[in-house]
Design a protein around this motif. Structure first.
Motif, PDB file in Angstrom:
ATOM      1  N   GLU A  32       0.836  -1.209   0.000  1.00  0.00           N
ATOM      2  CA  GLU A  32       0.000   0.000   0.000  1.00  0.00           C
ATOM      3  C   GLU A  32       0.873   1.263   0.000  1.00  0.00           C
ATOM      4  OE1 GLU A  32      -3.436   2.320   2.661  1.00  0.00           O
ATOM      5  OE2 GLU A  32      -2.581   0.414   3.366  1.00  0.00           O
ATOM      6  N   VAL A  33       1.894   1.252   0.813  1.00  0.00           N
ATOM      7  CA  VAL A  33       2.799   2.405   0.909  1.00  0.00           C
ATOM      8  C   VAL A  33       3.542   2.610  -0.412  1.00  0.00           C
ATOM      9  CG1 VAL A  33       4.899   3.289   2.019  1.00  0.00           C
ATOM     10  CG2 VAL A  33       3.084   2.241   3.409  1.00  0.00           C
ATOM     11  N   VAL A  34       4.074   1.530  -0.950  1.00  0.00           N
ATOM     12  CA  VAL A  34       4.861   1.636  -2.188  1.00  0.00           C
ATOM     13  C   VAL A  34       3.980   2.036  -3.372  1.00  0.00           C
ATOM     14  CG1 VAL A  34       6.293   0.372  -3.841  1.00  0.00           C
ATOM     15  CG2 VAL A  34       6.628   0.054  -1.378  1.00  0.00           C
ATOM     16  N   LEU A  35       2.778   1.496  -3.430  1.00  0.00           N
ATOM     17  CA  LEU A  35       1.863   1.899  -4.515  1.00  0.00           C
ATOM     18  C   LEU A  35       1.563   3.397  -4.437  1.00  0.00           C
ATOM     19  CD1 LEU A  35      -0.721  -1.034  -4.709  1.00  0.00           C
ATOM     20  CD2 LEU A  35       0.801  -0.261  -6.541  1.00  0.00           C
ATOM     21  N   SER A  36       1.366   3.878  -3.223  1.00  0.00           N
ATOM     22  CA  SER A  36       1.116   5.308  -3.037  1.00  0.00           C
ATOM     23  C   SER A  36       2.309   6.127  -3.509  1.00  0.00           C
ATOM     24  CB  SER A  36       0.815   5.598  -1.570  1.00  0.00           C
ATOM     25  OG  SER A  36       0.556   6.976  -1.373  1.00  0.00           O
ATOM     26  N   SER A  44      10.375   6.409  -7.446  1.00  0.00           N
ATOM     27  CA  SER A  44      10.499   5.918  -6.065  1.00  0.00           C
ATOM     28  C   SER A  44      10.502   4.391  -6.012  1.00  0.00           C
ATOM     29  CB  SER A  44       9.383   6.488  -5.187  1.00  0.00           C
ATOM     30  OG  SER A  44       8.115   6.058  -5.631  1.00  0.00           O
ATOM     31  N   LEU A  45      10.240   3.736  -7.128  1.00  0.00           N
ATOM     32  CA  LEU A  45      10.345   2.273  -7.187  1.00  0.00           C
ATOM     33  C   LEU A  45      11.748   1.835  -6.755  1.00  0.00           C
ATOM     34  CD1 LEU A  45       9.030  -0.442  -8.031  1.00  0.00           C
ATOM     35  CD2 LEU A  45       9.964  -0.066 -10.333  1.00  0.00           C
ATOM     36  N   GLU A  46      12.716   2.714  -6.951  1.00  0.00           N
ATOM     37  CA  GLU A  46      14.104   2.420  -6.569  1.00  0.00           C
ATOM     38  C   GLU A  46      14.203   2.041  -5.092  1.00  0.00           C
ATOM     39  OE1 GLU A  46      18.493   4.675  -6.406  1.00  0.00           O
ATOM     40  OE2 GLU A  46      16.704   5.734  -7.128  1.00  0.00           O
ATOM     41  N   PHE A  47      13.334   2.601  -4.268  1.00  0.00           N
ATOM     42  CA  PHE A  47      13.459   2.421  -2.821  1.00  0.00           C
ATOM     43  C   PHE A  47      12.550   1.316  -2.271  1.00  0.00           C
ATOM     44  CE2 PHE A  47      14.010   6.947  -3.937  1.00  0.00           C
ATOM     45  CZ  PHE A  47      15.401   6.980  -3.839  1.00  0.00           C
ATOM     46  N   ALA A  48      11.778   0.713  -3.186  1.00  0.00           N
ATOM     47  CA  ALA A  48      10.905  -0.387  -2.756  1.00  0.00           C
ATOM     48  C   ALA A  48      11.739  -1.634  -2.466  1.00  0.00           C
ATOM     49  CB  ALA A  48       9.862  -0.683  -3.829  1.00  0.00           C
ATOM     50  N   SER A  49      11.159  -2.553  -1.745  1.00  0.00           N
ATOM     51  CA  SER A  49      11.853  -3.817  -1.466  1.00  0.00           C
ATOM     52  C   SER A  49      11.979  -4.621  -2.753  1.00  0.00           C
ATOM     53  CB  SER A  49      11.046  -4.619  -0.441  1.00  0.00           C
ATOM     54  OG  SER A  49       9.806  -5.028  -1.018  1.00  0.00           O
ATOM     55  N   VAL A  58       2.774  -3.191  -8.938  1.00  0.00           N
ATOM     56  CA  VAL A  58       3.584  -2.061  -8.477  1.00  0.00           C
ATOM     57  C   VAL A  58       4.394  -1.480  -9.636  1.00  0.00           C
ATOM     58  CG1 VAL A  58       5.530  -1.382  -7.018  1.00  0.00           C
ATOM     59  CG2 VAL A  58       3.720  -2.862  -6.085  1.00  0.00           C
ATOM     60  N   VAL A  59       5.032  -2.343 -10.388  1.00  0.00           N
ATOM     61  CA  VAL A  59       5.883  -1.883 -11.500  1.00  0.00           C
ATOM     62  C   VAL A  59       5.036  -1.207 -12.582  1.00  0.00           C
ATOM     63  CG1 VAL A  59       7.445  -2.614 -13.336  1.00  0.00           C
ATOM     64  CG2 VAL A  59       7.698  -3.549 -11.028  1.00  0.00           C
ATOM     65  N   LYS A  60       3.879  -1.739 -12.865  1.00  0.00           N
ATOM     66  CA  LYS A  60       3.006  -1.115 -13.865  1.00  0.00           C
ATOM     67  C   LYS A  60       2.582   0.288 -13.433  1.00  0.00           C
ATOM     68  CE  LYS A  60       1.077  -5.344 -15.896  1.00  0.00           C
ATOM     69  NZ  LYS A  60      -0.147  -6.189 -16.014  1.00  0.00           N
ATOM     70  N   ARG A  61       2.299   0.448 -12.142  1.00  0.00           N
ATOM     71  CA  ARG A  61       1.931   1.776 -11.631  1.00  0.00           C
ATOM     72  C   ARG A  61       3.113   2.734 -11.786  1.00  0.00           C
ATOM     73  NH1 ARG A  61      -2.027   2.005  -7.479  1.00  0.00           N
ATOM     74  NH2 ARG A  61      -3.716   0.545  -7.986  1.00  0.00           N
ATOM     75  N   ASN A  66       6.178   7.122 -14.826  1.00  0.00           N
ATOM     76  CA  ASN A  66       7.392   7.435 -15.581  1.00  0.00           C
ATOM     77  C   ASN A  66       8.017   6.142 -16.076  1.00  0.00           C
ATOM     78  OD1 ASN A  66      10.129   8.114 -16.385  1.00  0.00           O
ATOM     79  ND2 ASN A  66       9.809  10.073 -15.363  1.00  0.00           N
ATOM     80  N   GLY A  67       8.039   5.990 -17.395  1.00  0.00           N
ATOM     81  CA  GLY A  67       8.560   4.753 -17.985  1.00  0.00           C
ATOM     82  C   GLY A  67       9.994   4.453 -17.608  1.00  0.00           C
ATOM     83  N   GLY A  68      10.763   5.491 -17.300  1.00  0.00           N
ATOM     84  CA  GLY A  68      12.158   5.283 -16.935  1.00  0.00           C
ATOM     85  C   GLY A  68      12.350   4.510 -15.653  1.00  0.00           C
ATOM     86  N   SER A  69      11.294   4.424 -14.845  1.00  0.00           N
ATOM     87  CA  SER A  69      11.398   3.677 -13.580  1.00  0.00           C
ATOM     88  C   SER A  69      11.553   2.182 -13.824  1.00  0.00           C
ATOM     89  CB  SER A  69      10.181   3.953 -12.701  1.00  0.00           C
ATOM     90  OG  SER A  69       8.992   3.545 -13.336  1.00  0.00           O
ATOM     91  N   LEU A  70      11.430   1.748 -15.076  1.00  0.00           N
ATOM     92  CA  LEU A  70      11.683   0.343 -15.405  1.00  0.00           C
ATOM     93  C   LEU A  70      13.091  -0.056 -14.962  1.00  0.00           C
ATOM     94  CD1 LEU A  70      10.671  -2.242 -16.927  1.00  0.00           C
ATOM     95  CD2 LEU A  70      11.799  -1.324 -18.964  1.00  0.00           C
ATOM     96  N   GLU A  71      13.966   0.926 -14.870  1.00  0.00           N
ATOM     97  CA  GLU A  71      15.341   0.682 -14.428  1.00  0.00           C
ATOM     98  C   GLU A  71      15.377  -0.080 -13.106  1.00  0.00           C
ATOM     99  OE1 GLU A  71      19.298   3.270 -13.038  1.00  0.00           O
ATOM    100  OE2 GLU A  71      17.517   4.286 -13.843  1.00  0.00           O
ATOM    101  N   PHE A  72      14.400   0.140 -12.254  1.00  0.00           N
ATOM    102  CA  PHE A  72      14.435  -0.420 -10.900  1.00  0.00           C
ATOM    103  C   PHE A  72      13.559  -1.656 -10.739  1.00  0.00           C
ATOM    104  CE2 PHE A  72      15.079   4.213 -10.657  1.00  0.00           C
ATOM    105  CZ  PHE A  72      16.436   4.184 -10.348  1.00  0.00           C
ATOM    106  N   ALA A  73      12.931  -2.083 -11.823  1.00  0.00           N
ATOM    107  CA  ALA A  73      12.121  -3.305 -11.768  1.00  0.00           C
ATOM    108  C   ALA A  73      13.038  -4.522 -11.697  1.00  0.00           C
ATOM    109  CB  ALA A  73      11.220  -3.387 -12.990  1.00  0.00           C
TER     110      ALA A  73
END
Length: 351
Positions: A32-36, A44-49, A58-61, A66-73
């Motif tokens: 819930e926190v990470v989705l928010s 901020s996906l970078e800081f998720a577990s 989570v990754v789709k959100r 920002n598509g660039g957040s794929l870096e942290f998937a």
């Protein structure tokens, strides 16, 4: 602020998704926190577990924000075609973070370049050599040609698509195609500046240079010495940009018709005229009509005779008066011309 307290962290994230990086490890693993957080700021996906970086929801959100957040998937999701395609729709650089497998996947790369041709930069070597892929990329962004293989940069069909999109990118065509009239003509139609990248032979092609200078007179700079001495070419150039006179041959800088046309377009062009024409009364009259401030740019001999623009204008009145008497006319026409010049002077600040 208690970064172990879920309510406090959720409140902070509403203001700034980046706040997730300060949250406790436990809350970085709270969906819930990470989705928010990723809804607010995809990076901020970078800081998720690690567990949530591997969660498709989570990754789709995150990539939707920002598509660039794929870096942290996770690596697993970087190899998911649907997720990568979705990321590329949002950020053309997203393909950079896709798996090597998907960088070599025709469907994925095709979707990426359809969205933004620059994605071709991260395609596999094999697909950078695929005509269908590169054509689609160049239709979207002409600069994509820079990422194509040397073989494709020598493909006329592909290069034509690139220069139709943006003529500047003739820069990345093969030497062979920089010497192709169809390609170069298409490029200068789109961007006259592309004449710079054409072969020496094409810079000496009258049709190509004429097309360039008609739209950007200063591109006469890139024409061959022979065409800089061609009256038709130079006349078209100065009609578009008087200062292009500076790139004409010395012979044509001494051509009164050309210099008159140049100073009518921009009186600063007088600086590039021959010494003879810088001291020609008719030329000087046109300079003054266009902008009196440029009287200081006329020939030294003429300024010695008429030190100020006022002195020159008074001499023009005298000439007009003499001509009016000799023709049996009144002085109205002389007065009208002088009034026009004086009016131009009063409007100098508007020019």
């Amino acid at each position: 602020m208690d970064w172990n307290n879920k309510e406090d962290v959720l409140f902070a994230i509403l203001k700034n998704g980046n706040s997730l990086q300060i949250a406790s490890e436990k809350l970085k693993d709270d969906k819930e926190v990470v989705l928010s957080a990723v809804n607010n700021w995809g990076w901020s996906l970078e800081f998720a577990s690690d567990r949530l970086k591997d969660d498709p929801e989570v990754v789709k959100r995150a990539i939707k924000q920002n598509g660039g957040s794929l870096e942290f998937a996770s690596d697993r999701l970087k190899d998911d075609p649907k997720i990568v395609i979705e990321a590329c729709k949002n950020n053309y650089e997203a393909l950079k973070w896709a798996s090597d497998n998907l960088k070599n996947n025709f469907e994925v790369v095709m979707e990426a370049v359809k969205n933004d041709g620059r994605s071709l930069k991260w395609a596999s070597k094999k697909l950078k050599n695929n005509i269908e892929i590169v054509i689609e990329a160049c239709k979207q962004k002409g600069g994509a040609l820079s990422y194509a293989s040397p073989e494709i940069q020598n493909n006329k069909e592909v290069v034509l698509e690139a220069v139709k999109n943006d003529g500047y990118f003739l820069l990345y065509a093969s030497e062979n195609l920089k010497n192709n009239k169809d390609v170069v003509l298409e490029a200068v139609k789109n961007d006259p500046f592309s004449l710079k990248w054409a072969s020496e032979k094409m810079k000496n092609d009258k049709d190509i240079v004429l097309k360039a200078v008609e739209n950007k007179g200063w591109t006469l700079l890139y024409a061959s010495p022979e065409l800089k001495d061609n009256k038709e070419i130079v006349l078209e150039a100065v009609k578009n940009d008087g200062v292009a006179l500076g790139f004409a041959s010395d012979r044509l800088k001494n051509d009164k018709e050309i210099v008159l046309q140049a100073v009518k377009q921009d009186s600063i062009a007088i600086e590039h005229a021959s010494r003879r024409l810088q001291n020609d009364r008719n030329i000087v009259s046109e300079v003054v009509k266009e902008n009196q401030n440029n009287f200081v740019r006329i020939g030294k001999e003429f300024r010695e005779k008429y030190p100020t623009v006022e002195a020159f204008l008074n001499s023009e009145k005298d000439i007009s008066k003499d001509n009016s008497w000799s023709k049996g006319n009144d002085l109205d026409s002389s007065k009208a011309w002088t009034d026009k010049v004086n009016n131009d002077k009063s409007n100098d600040f508007e020019r």
